[in-house]
Design a protein around this motif. Structure first.
Motif, mmCIF file in Angstrom:
data_model
loop_
_atom_site.group_PDB
_atom_site.id
_atom_site.type_symbol
_atom_site.label_atom_id
_atom_site.label_comp_id
_atom_site.label_asym_id
_atom_site.label_seq_id
_atom_site.Cartn_x
_atom_site.Cartn_y
_atom_site.Cartn_z
ATOM 1 N N MET A 1 -28.566 -30.544 -27.552
ATOM 2 C CA MET A 1 -29.072 -29.281 -27.868
ATOM 3 C C MET A 1 -28.448 -28.647 -28.910
ATOM 4 S SD MET A 1 -28.225 -27.421 -24.237
ATOM 5 C CE MET A 1 -26.331 -27.528 -23.735
ATOM 6 N N ILE A 2 -28.588 -27.771 -29.550
ATOM 7 C CA ILE A 2 -28.097 -27.124 -30.679
ATOM 8 C C ILE A 2 -27.678 -25.737 -30.032
ATOM 9 C CG2 ILE A 2 -28.222 -25.856 -33.023
ATOM 10 C CD1 ILE A 2 -30.709 -27.714 -33.430
ATOM 11 N N VAL A 3 -26.367 -25.594 -30.027
ATOM 12 C CA VAL A 3 -25.612 -24.171 -29.272
ATOM 13 C C VAL A 3 -24.938 -23.284 -30.443
ATOM 14 C CG1 VAL A 3 -23.969 -23.542 -27.510
ATOM 15 C CG2 VAL A 3 -25.234 -25.900 -27.157
ATOM 16 N N ASN A 4 -25.337 -22.170 -30.498
ATOM 17 C CA ASN A 4 -24.627 -21.162 -31.265
ATOM 18 C C ASN A 4 -24.070 -19.947 -30.424
ATOM 19 O OD1 ASN A 4 -25.710 -22.503 -33.862
ATOM 20 N ND2 ASN A 4 -27.755 -21.513 -33.466
ATOM 21 N N ALA A 5 -22.876 -19.579 -30.824
ATOM 22 C CA ALA A 5 -22.334 -18.565 -29.883
ATOM 23 C C ALA A 5 -22.887 -17.264 -30.420
ATOM 24 C CB ALA A 5 -20.743 -18.281 -30.338
ATOM 25 N N THR A 6 -22.940 -16.315 -29.240
ATOM 26 C CA THR A 6 -23.595 -14.931 -29.627
ATOM 27 C C THR A 6 -22.129 -14.090 -29.083
ATOM 28 O OG1 THR A 6 -24.612 -14.815 -27.495
ATOM 29 C CG2 THR A 6 -25.828 -15.807 -29.446
ATOM 30 N N PRO A 7 -22.561 -12.897 -29.280
ATOM 31 C CA PRO A 7 -21.481 -12.013 -28.705
ATOM 32 C C PRO A 7 -21.532 -11.744 -27.188
ATOM 33 C CG PRO A 7 -22.858 -10.757 -30.449
ATOM 34 C CD PRO A 7 -23.456 -12.164 -30.237
ATOM 35 N N ASN A 8 -22.414 -12.231 -26.503
ATOM 36 C CA ASN A 8 -22.690 -12.347 -25.196
ATOM 37 C C ASN A 8 -22.733 -13.455 -24.309
ATOM 38 O OD1 ASN A 8 -22.618 -9.078 -24.962
ATOM 39 N ND2 ASN A 8 -24.584 -9.167 -25.700
ATOM 40 N N GLY A 9 -22.754 -14.442 -25.102
ATOM 41 C CA GLY A 9 -22.928 -15.810 -24.470
ATOM 42 C C GLY A 9 -23.281 -16.949 -25.517
ATOM 43 N N TRP A 10 -24.473 -17.399 -25.417
ATOM 44 C CA TRP A 10 -24.960 -18.685 -26.192
ATOM 45 C C TRP A 10 -26.579 -18.400 -26.537
ATOM 46 C CZ3 TRP A 10 -20.666 -20.846 -27.491
ATOM 47 C CH2 TRP A 10 -19.565 -21.068 -26.588
#
Length: 246
Positions: A1-10
């Motif tokens: 899977m492709i995982v990108n960080a976000t301000p609150n999680g993923w």
């Protein structure tokens, strides 16, 4: 899977969703320059990541965060060969052309592992033999097959650029890859968020594509099971990109 960080999680994009986006992009290609057996090629593109089954696998890093596909490292050669063989064999149900392109994809991604184990070498040899056999049976020139696979690679790479948020800032261009005719293509996102590809390879002057992503508001997890449940319950965000000719 492709995982990108976000301000609150993923933000998580499944690999099969990324493959579907690649097929959407392929479907926009200029018809007069499309590779041979276009629709079967679209099928190969949309199914080339069927190997990935995120809900059934170890998808957590040692730090307890979602594991991006670039971090995956399966040292069990036997298990790896078994999974690759499953992908290659399942592709045959869609026909020899789809099987041929997916086999070529498997070869490209795994030839660097040649010499690590006898079972891997045997499997890679079988793929090369199958590819030659299917080309002969289908009566298609090697250069046409290579062009179709270059097209598949191009669409795969463009989809990854979008899914991995690799579009540069400040309207700078990024190379995608060479297309089926050997032409280099570059991508740029304008200040108004519209996306430009030069030279323009698509049928229409403007179109929109999208992919679905899971929005997880949790940073760490105790187990893959917990992450899997979070993914299944996560709200879905639709990511869109509009391409324009200029």
């Amino acid at each position: 899977m492709i995982v990108n960080a976000t301000p609150n999680g993923w933000q998580v994009i499944y690999h099969r969703a990324h493959a579907l986006l690649a097929a959407e992009l392929a479907g926009q290609w200029r018809r007069k320059d499309a590779p041979v057996r276009l629709y079967a090629t679209l099928a190969a593109i949309s199914h080339h990541d069927d190997l990935e089954k995120e809900w059934e696998e170890d998808i957590l890093t040692e730090a307890g965060v979602p594991k991006d596909f670039t971090l995956s490292s399966n040292n069990d050669v036997g298990s790896t060969v078994e999974k690759l063989a499953e992908l290659a064999n399942n592709a045959r149900y869609r026909g020899r052309w789809v099987a041929l392109l997916i086999s070529m994809h498997i070869s490209r991604l795994n030839e660097s592992k040649r010499g690590q184990a006898p079972e891997m070498d045997k499997f890679l040899d079988e793929q090369l033999e199958n590819q030659q056999h299917w080309r002969k049976e289908l009566g298609i020139k090697k250069e046409d097959v290579d062009a179709a696979y270059a097209f598949m690679q191009w669409c795969d790479r463009l989809s990854l650029i979008l899914c991995q948020q690799e579009l540069p800032e400040d309207e700078r261009f990024l190379e995608i890859s060479k297309g089926p005719e050997g032409q280099r293509y570059d991508i740029m996102q304008r200040s108004d968020n519209l996306v430009v590809v030069k030279p323009w390879p698509f049928e229409n002057d403007k179109f929109t594509v999208n992919v679905e992503a899971c929005d997880i508001s949790q940073v760490k997890f105790e187990s893959s099971t917990e992450l899997t449940q979070a993914l299944q319950e996560a709200p879905i965000k639709v990511l869109e990109w509009t391409f324009v000719k200029s």
